[in-house]
Design a protein around this motif. Structure first.
Motif, PDB file in Angstrom:
ATOM      1  N   ARG A 213     -25.573  33.286  32.384  1.00  0.00           N
ATOM      2  CA  ARG A 213     -24.550  34.663  32.072  1.00  0.00           C
ATOM      3  C   ARG A 213     -23.461  34.376  31.494  1.00  0.00           C
ATOM      4  O   ARG A 213     -22.686  35.072  30.935  1.00  0.00           O
ATOM      5  N   LEU A 214     -23.133  33.015  31.114  1.00  0.00           N
ATOM      6  CA  LEU A 214     -22.032  32.660  30.476  1.00  0.00           C
ATOM      7  C   LEU A 214     -22.266  33.030  29.076  1.00  0.00           C
ATOM      8  O   LEU A 214     -22.991  33.123  28.287  1.00  0.00           O
ATOM      9  N   LYS A 215     -20.920  33.382  28.566  1.00  0.00           N
ATOM     10  CA  LYS A 215     -20.615  33.935  26.962  1.00  0.00           C
ATOM     11  C   LYS A 215     -21.130  32.743  26.159  1.00  0.00           C
ATOM     12  O   LYS A 215     -20.291  31.749  26.526  1.00  0.00           O
ATOM     13  N   ARG A 216     -21.705  32.935  25.163  1.00  0.00           N
ATOM     14  CA  ARG A 216     -22.314  31.957  24.163  1.00  0.00           C
ATOM     15  C   ARG A 216     -23.013  30.616  24.833  1.00  0.00           C
ATOM     16  O   ARG A 216     -22.843  29.471  24.142  1.00  0.00           O
ATOM     17  N   VAL A 217     -23.556  30.752  25.955  1.00  0.00           N
ATOM     18  CA  VAL A 217     -24.096  29.685  26.536  1.00  0.00           C
ATOM     19  C   VAL A 217     -25.391  29.192  25.472  1.00  0.00           C
ATOM     20  O   VAL A 217     -25.935  28.161  25.634  1.00  0.00           O
ATOM     21  N   GLY A 218     -25.995  30.248  24.585  1.00  0.00           N
ATOM     22  CA  GLY A 218     -27.088  29.941  24.063  1.00  0.00           C
ATOM     23  C   GLY A 218     -26.738  28.889  22.824  1.00  0.00           C
ATOM     24  O   GLY A 218     -27.441  28.260  21.949  1.00  0.00           O
ATOM     25  N   GLN A 219     -25.459  28.308  22.766  1.00  0.00           N
ATOM     26  CA  GLN A 219     -25.043  27.290  21.833  1.00  0.00           C
ATOM     27  C   GLN A 219     -25.112  25.988  22.277  1.00  0.00           C
ATOM     28  O   GLN A 219     -25.025  24.981  21.625  1.00  0.00           O
ATOM     29  N   LEU A 220     -25.573  25.957  23.605  1.00  0.00           N
ATOM     30  CA  LEU A 220     -25.551  24.657  24.244  1.00  0.00           C
ATOM     31  C   LEU A 220     -27.260  23.991  24.141  1.00  0.00           C
ATOM     32  O   LEU A 220     -28.182  24.826  24.157  1.00  0.00           O
ATOM     33  N   SER A 221     -27.287  22.623  24.084  1.00  0.00           N
ATOM     34  CA  SER A 221     -28.410  22.127  24.172  1.00  0.00           C
ATOM     35  C   SER A 221     -29.026  21.926  25.690  1.00  0.00           C
ATOM     36  O   SER A 221     -28.120  22.379  26.606  1.00  0.00           O
ATOM     37  N   ARG A 222     -30.102  21.624  25.793  1.00  0.00           N
ATOM     38  CA  ARG A 222     -30.728  21.738  27.179  1.00  0.00           C
ATOM     39  C   ARG A 222     -29.846  20.672  27.929  1.00  0.00           C
ATOM     40  O   ARG A 222     -29.642  20.963  29.214  1.00  0.00           O
ATOM     41  N   ARG A 223     -29.451  19.656  27.568  1.00  0.00           N
ATOM     42  CA  ARG A 223     -28.679  18.747  28.306  1.00  0.00           C
ATOM     43  C   ARG A 223     -27.370  19.258  28.743  1.00  0.00           C
ATOM     44  O   ARG A 223     -27.009  19.014  29.788  1.00  0.00           O
ATOM     45  N   GLN A 224     -27.051  19.986  27.556  1.00  0.00           N
ATOM     46  CA  GLN A 224     -25.392  20.318  27.995  1.00  0.00           C
ATOM     47  C   GLN A 224     -25.719  21.702  28.912  1.00  0.00           C
ATOM     48  O   GLN A 224     -25.117  22.090  29.843  1.00  0.00           O
ATOM     49  N   LEU A 225     -26.820  22.414  29.016  1.00  0.00           N
ATOM     50  CA  LEU A 225     -27.168  23.561  29.649  1.00  0.00           C
ATOM     51  C   LEU A 225     -27.090  22.871  31.338  1.00  0.00           C
ATOM     52  O   LEU A 225     -26.918  23.668  32.457  1.00  0.00           O
TER      53      LEU A 225
END
Length: 396
Positions: A213-225
Motif C-alpha cells: 500500500r506504499l505510494k508509488r511502490v509500483g516503481q520498484l523492482s522485485r528485489r527492491q520490493l
C-alpha cells in the motif's frame, strides 16, 4: 433479518453518562431493546490508534452520550453488542467497528449499516449521514461541531447535541429502510455484506503486507520490493509500539526512495530527503538492517505485487461496454452503480477472473453478473436508440 415494530407513544430522552453506575444502568435498560444505534467520536491525527473520545448509543426511547474518559469500564456493553436479539445500527460502520474491536475486544453482531443499505434504495454509495437523515426523516442537522476537538473537557451543550444527533435518528431510519427494502424484495440482499463487517480480519493490520500500500511502490523492482517489505513492516511495528502515525516514523515516499536507492549504510539512507531529521541513530541502524535483509534475500523470496494493468491484457473497450450496461441496470433497479459492480471487479471479470468476485455472486449475479458474462461472450450487443442504450440478444 426481522423487522421489529416501532414503539408507540414513546419519546427519546438524552443522557450524558460520566460514571460507571449510570453506564451500567443504561446497559440494563438497553438489554430489552430490539435495536441499539452506535456512533463514536475520536481523534487520530497524532496517534496510530484512534483515541476514543465519545461513545453515543441509542435505543428507541433514549440516547446515551458516554464519556469514555470518565467511566471505569466500557466492557459492561459487551453483552449488548453480542446479543443476537438486538440489531446494532451504524452509518458508515468501518471506523466505529475498528474502534469498538480495539476497545472492547468484540465486534457487534448482527449489524445494519444505513449507508450500505441506502445504496439499494437509490442513494449514492457514499451518502453522508446528514443528507440521509434529511431524505428519510425530513430533518436538517446542524454542522457546527463536525470538526471539533472531542478530547477537550468539559463538552459544550452544542457538542453533546451534535453527538446525540448522530444516533438519535438511526432507529427510525432503520425501520423506514427495512420497510422499503422489504417492499422491493431486497431485505436479505445485504446479509452477507453486513456479516462481512463483523469479520475481525478486517480490523487487524498485517505489517508484513503493508508494503503493497506504499505510494508509488509500483516503481520498484522485485528485489527492491523485498527491501520495501522489510522496511514497511518495521515502520508499522514501530508506529504501533509508539502509537504514532506511520508517516511520522517514515513517509511512504522516504521508504520507497530508500529502497529504490538500495541503501546499505546509514550515510546512504540519510541521502533520502528528510530521513536524517526523522530517525535517531538506533532507528537508522534498524532501517538499514531491514534494507539489507530485504535486498539480500534470495530471489525466490522476493515478493510480487498483484498483476498490474500494464502486465495484463488491455480491456478498455470491454470495460467501457460493461460499465455502460451496469449503469443502465443500476438506474433501472435504483441501485448505486458502485454497489452493483465496482470498476475493479469489472476489470477482473473482463480479464477472465471468475472466483471470489461479488458481481458474480447472489443478487448481483442475478441483476447484472450473468448479463456481463454474456456480453463478454458476444451473446449481447449494445447500441444507442432514441431513448438511450439498447441491449439486444444476438444469435448464439
Amino acid at each position: 433479518m426481522v423487522l421489529q415494530p416501532e414503539p408507540q407513544g414513546t419519546r427519546t430522552t438524552v443522557e450524558y453518562i460520566a460514571n460507571q453506575e449510570n453506564l451500567e444502568a443504561f446497559a440494563r435498560r438497553a438489554a430489552s431493546s430490539s435495536v441499539l444505534a452506535i456512533d463514536t467520536e475520536f481523534l487520530r491525527e497524532k496517534t496510530y490508534y484512534a483515541n476514543l473520545c465519545l461513545l453515543q448509543l441509542a435505543t428507541d426511547t433514549e440516547v446515551a452520550v458516554v464519556d469514555p474518559f470518565a467511566v471505569d469500564d466500557l466492557k459492561v456493553l459487551v453483552p449488548l453488542l453480542e446479543d443476537p436479539a438486538i440489531m446494532k445500527l451504524f452509518h458508515a460502520a468501518g471506523q466505529d467497528l475498528e474502534i469498538l474491536y480495539r476497545e472492547l475486544g468484540v465486534l457487534p453482531s448482527p449489524v445494519f449499516d444505513t449507508q450500505v443499505a441506502a445504496t439499494l434504495l437509490g442513494h449514492t454509495q457514499q451518502i453522508g449521514y446528514g443528507p440521509l437523515v434529511h431524505s428519510l426523516c425530513g430533518v436538517n442537522l446542524k454542522k457546527s461541531d463536525s470538526f471539533t476537538d472531542w478530547s477537550r473537557r468539559p463538552l459544550s451543550s452544542s457538542q453533546l447535541d451534535y453527538a446525540a444527533d448522530d444516533v438519535i435518528y438511526l432507529p427510525k431510519m432503520y425501520r423506514i429502510m427495512c420497510e422499503r427494502l422489504e417492499a422491493k424484495g431486497r431485505l436479505s440482499w445485504l446479509d452477507n455484506d453486513f456479516a462481512a463487517l463483523c469479520d475481525p480480519s478486517n480490523y487487524v493490520s498485517d505489517a508484513a503486507t503493508r508494503f503493497k500500500r506504499l505510494k508509488r511502490v509500483g516503481q520498484l523492482s522485485r528485489r527492491q520490493l523485498s527491501a520495501a517489505r522489510e522496511v514497511a513492516c518495521w515502520r508499522e511495528l514501530m508506529a504501533q509500539e509508539r502509537d504514532l502515525p506511520r508517516k511520522w516514523v517514515l513517509t511512504d515516499e522516504q521508504v520507497v526512495e530508500a529502497c529504490r536507492r538500495e541503501s546499505r549504510t546509514i550515510d546512504d539512507l540519510f541521502m533520502v530527503r528528510g530521513v536524517r531529521e526523522r530517525l535517531c541513530t538506533r532507528d537508522a541502524r534498524a532501517v538499514v538492517a531491514a534494507l539489507v535483509r530485504g535486498l539480500d534475500a534470495p530471489p525466490e523470496q522476493w515478493p510480487e505485487l498483484d498483476k498490474s494493468l500494464k502486465s495484463e491484457p488491455n480491456v478498455d473497450a470491454e470495460l467501457d461496454l460493461m460499465e455502460a450496461l451496469v449503469r443502465l441496470r443500476a438506474k433501472e433497479n435504483d441501485i448505486a452503480m458502485q454497489t452493483l459492480a465496482s470498476h475493479g471487479e469489472l476489470a477482473r471479470v473482463a480479464r477472465g477472473y471468475r472466483d471470489d468476485i461479488d458481481v458474480l455472486k447472489g443478487w448481483r449475479r442475478t441483476i447484472i453478473g450473468e448479463e456481463l458474462l454474456d456480453l463478454l461472450a458476444g451473446k449481447i450487443s449494445l447500441s444507442l436508440g432514441p431513448e438511450g442504450l439498447v441491449v439486444t440478444r444476438t444469435g448464439e
